[in-house]
Design a protein around this motif. Sequence first.
Motif, PDB file in Angstrom:
ATOM      1  N   UNK A 160     -11.410   1.544   7.313  1.00 29.91           N
ATOM      2  CA  UNK A 160     -12.605   1.507   8.173  1.00 29.91           C
ATOM      3  C   UNK A 160     -12.212   1.109   9.589  1.00 29.91           C
ATOM      4  N   UNK A 161     -11.290   0.158   9.670  1.00 24.15           N
ATOM      5  CA  UNK A 161     -10.803  -0.267  10.981  1.00 24.15           C
ATOM      6  C   UNK A 161      -9.481   0.433  11.254  1.00 24.15           C
ATOM      7  N   UNK A 162      -9.339   1.119  12.363  1.00 20.95           N
ATOM      8  CA  UNK A 162      -8.051   1.750  12.623  1.00 20.95           C
ATOM      9  C   UNK A 162      -6.970   0.693  12.821  1.00 20.95           C
ATOM     10  N   UNK A 163      -5.794   0.905  12.273  1.00 19.02           N
ATOM     11  CA  UNK A 163      -4.710  -0.048  12.496  1.00 19.02           C
ATOM     12  C   UNK A 163      -4.382  -0.130  13.985  1.00 19.02           C
ATOM     13  N   UNK A 164      -4.102  -1.321  14.448  1.00 20.57           N
ATOM     14  CA  UNK A 164      -3.793  -1.499  15.870  1.00 20.57           C
ATOM     15  C   UNK A 164      -2.575  -0.677  16.274  1.00 20.57           C
ATOM     16  N   UNK A 165      -2.577  -0.229  17.516  1.00 26.32           N
ATOM     17  CA  UNK A 165      -1.406   0.427  18.100  1.00 26.32           C
ATOM     18  C   UNK A 165      -0.401  -0.661  18.459  1.00 26.32           C
ATOM     19  N   UNK A 177       5.326   4.909  11.623  1.00 30.35           N
ATOM     20  CA  UNK A 177       6.737   4.568  11.828  1.00 30.35           C
ATOM     21  C   UNK A 177       6.995   4.163  13.277  1.00 30.35           C
ATOM     22  N   UNK A 178       6.254   4.759  14.209  1.00 27.83           N
ATOM     23  CA  UNK A 178       6.438   4.448  15.626  1.00 27.83           C
ATOM     24  C   UNK A 178       5.502   3.338  16.105  1.00 27.83           C
ATOM     25  N   UNK A 179       4.682   2.798  15.201  1.00 26.63           N
ATOM     26  CA  UNK A 179       3.805   1.689  15.553  1.00 26.63           C
ATOM     27  C   UNK A 179       2.486   2.096  16.170  1.00 26.63           C
ATOM     28  N   UNK A 180       2.277   3.368  16.380  1.00 24.77           N
ATOM     29  CA  UNK A 180       1.091   3.805  17.121  1.00 24.77           C
ATOM     30  C   UNK A 180      -0.196   3.838  16.294  1.00 24.77           C
ATOM     31  N   UNK A 181      -0.107   3.445  15.042  1.00 25.23           N
ATOM     32  CA  UNK A 181      -1.333   3.308  14.253  1.00 25.23           C
ATOM     33  C   UNK A 181      -1.738   4.561  13.506  1.00 25.23           C
ATOM     34  N   UNK A 182      -0.807   5.471  13.330  1.00 22.15           N
ATOM     35  CA  UNK A 182      -1.156   6.728  12.665  1.00 22.15           C
ATOM     36  C   UNK A 182      -0.405   6.937  11.352  1.00 22.15           C
ATOM     37  N   UNK A 183      -0.220   5.858  10.601  1.00 24.81           N
ATOM     38  CA  UNK A 183       0.439   5.991   9.302  1.00 24.81           C
ATOM     39  C   UNK A 183      -0.432   6.770   8.335  1.00 24.81           C
ATOM     40  N   UNK A 243       0.818  -1.199   0.000  1.00 26.01           N
ATOM     41  CA  UNK A 243       0.000   0.000   0.000  1.00 26.01           C
ATOM     42  C   UNK A 243       0.852   1.249   0.000  1.00 26.01           C
ATOM     43  N   UNK A 244       0.338   2.265  -0.588  1.00 22.98           N
ATOM     44  CA  UNK A 244       0.953   3.578  -0.454  1.00 22.98           C
ATOM     45  C   UNK A 244      -0.194   4.563  -0.303  1.00 22.98           C
ATOM     46  N   UNK A 245      -0.008   5.495   0.540  1.00 22.53           N
ATOM     47  CA  UNK A 245      -1.051   6.497   0.689  1.00 22.53           C
ATOM     48  C   UNK A 245      -0.709   7.684  -0.199  1.00 22.53           C
ATOM     49  N   UNK A 246      -1.694   8.284  -0.755  1.00 27.27           N
ATOM     50  CA  UNK A 246      -1.405   9.469  -1.557  1.00 27.27           C
ATOM     51  C   UNK A 246      -2.470  10.517  -1.297  1.00 27.27           C
ATOM     52  N   UNK A 249      -8.604  14.022   1.231  1.00 34.07           N
ATOM     53  CA  UNK A 249      -8.768  12.668   1.747  1.00 34.07           C
ATOM     54  C   UNK A 249      -7.669  11.749   1.230  1.00 34.07           C
ATOM     55  N   UNK A 250      -7.221  10.856   2.092  1.00 31.05           N
ATOM     56  CA  UNK A 250      -6.226   9.886   1.663  1.00 31.05           C
ATOM     57  C   UNK A 250      -6.907   8.791   0.877  1.00 31.05           C
TER      58      UNK A 250
END
Length: 149
Positions: free
Chosen positions: A74-79, A61-67, A19-22, A31-32
């Motif tokens: 729809x589902x936030x990535x896990x922290x 990058x820090x794993x906290x789920x905010x990439x 994946x890549x966000x743009x 919107x991403x």
Amino acid sequence: MFIKKVGSIVVALSLLPAFAASQDQSQGQSASEIKHVPVKVTSAASGKEMYVSYCAVCHGADGKGNGPAASALKTPPSDLAALSKNNGGKFPSLKVSTAIRGDADVVAHGTKEMPVWGPLFRDLSQGHEGEVQQRINNLTKYIESLQEK
Ligand code: HEC
């Protein structure tokens, strides 16, 4: 960095796990959106390289789920930095490696927004199960290193 196209393999698996966000600036949208990009070949020896290449776009990058792609899910990535904290201070290695590999029964419980990496790593490692295991182990160790105290 060496980029190899394995897109046809990915399509054959119908997994598209890269994946890549743009941000679409041309139309002034903020919107991403998630783009599927060819899978970059990484070293199985570097958990960090794999994490940055495959995981940070969602988990941060820090794993906290905010990439950068997180807001499009729809589902936030896990922290991933709070896994130990949420598990009584013990890093849940088996849970993490199972989630990465995407074993069938776990996927059935998931939302399917977390890509399944086992088959992709198998392609990247040309079917060498030892190397697939090394990829998953090193990624798991890297995530362990991101744990907040
Ligand atoms: C497209 C976005 C995306 C990418 C890329 C991604 N993840 Fe995830 N991940 C998720 C989402 C969303 C969840 C939450 C899954 C759910 O609740 O079903 C998740 C969950 C997880 C979990 C389970 C955590 C828990 O609390 O049990 C682990 C471990 C994990 N991801 C590791 C990784 C690793 C390692 C990579 C890179 C190889 C990666 N993820 C790439 C979106 C992503």
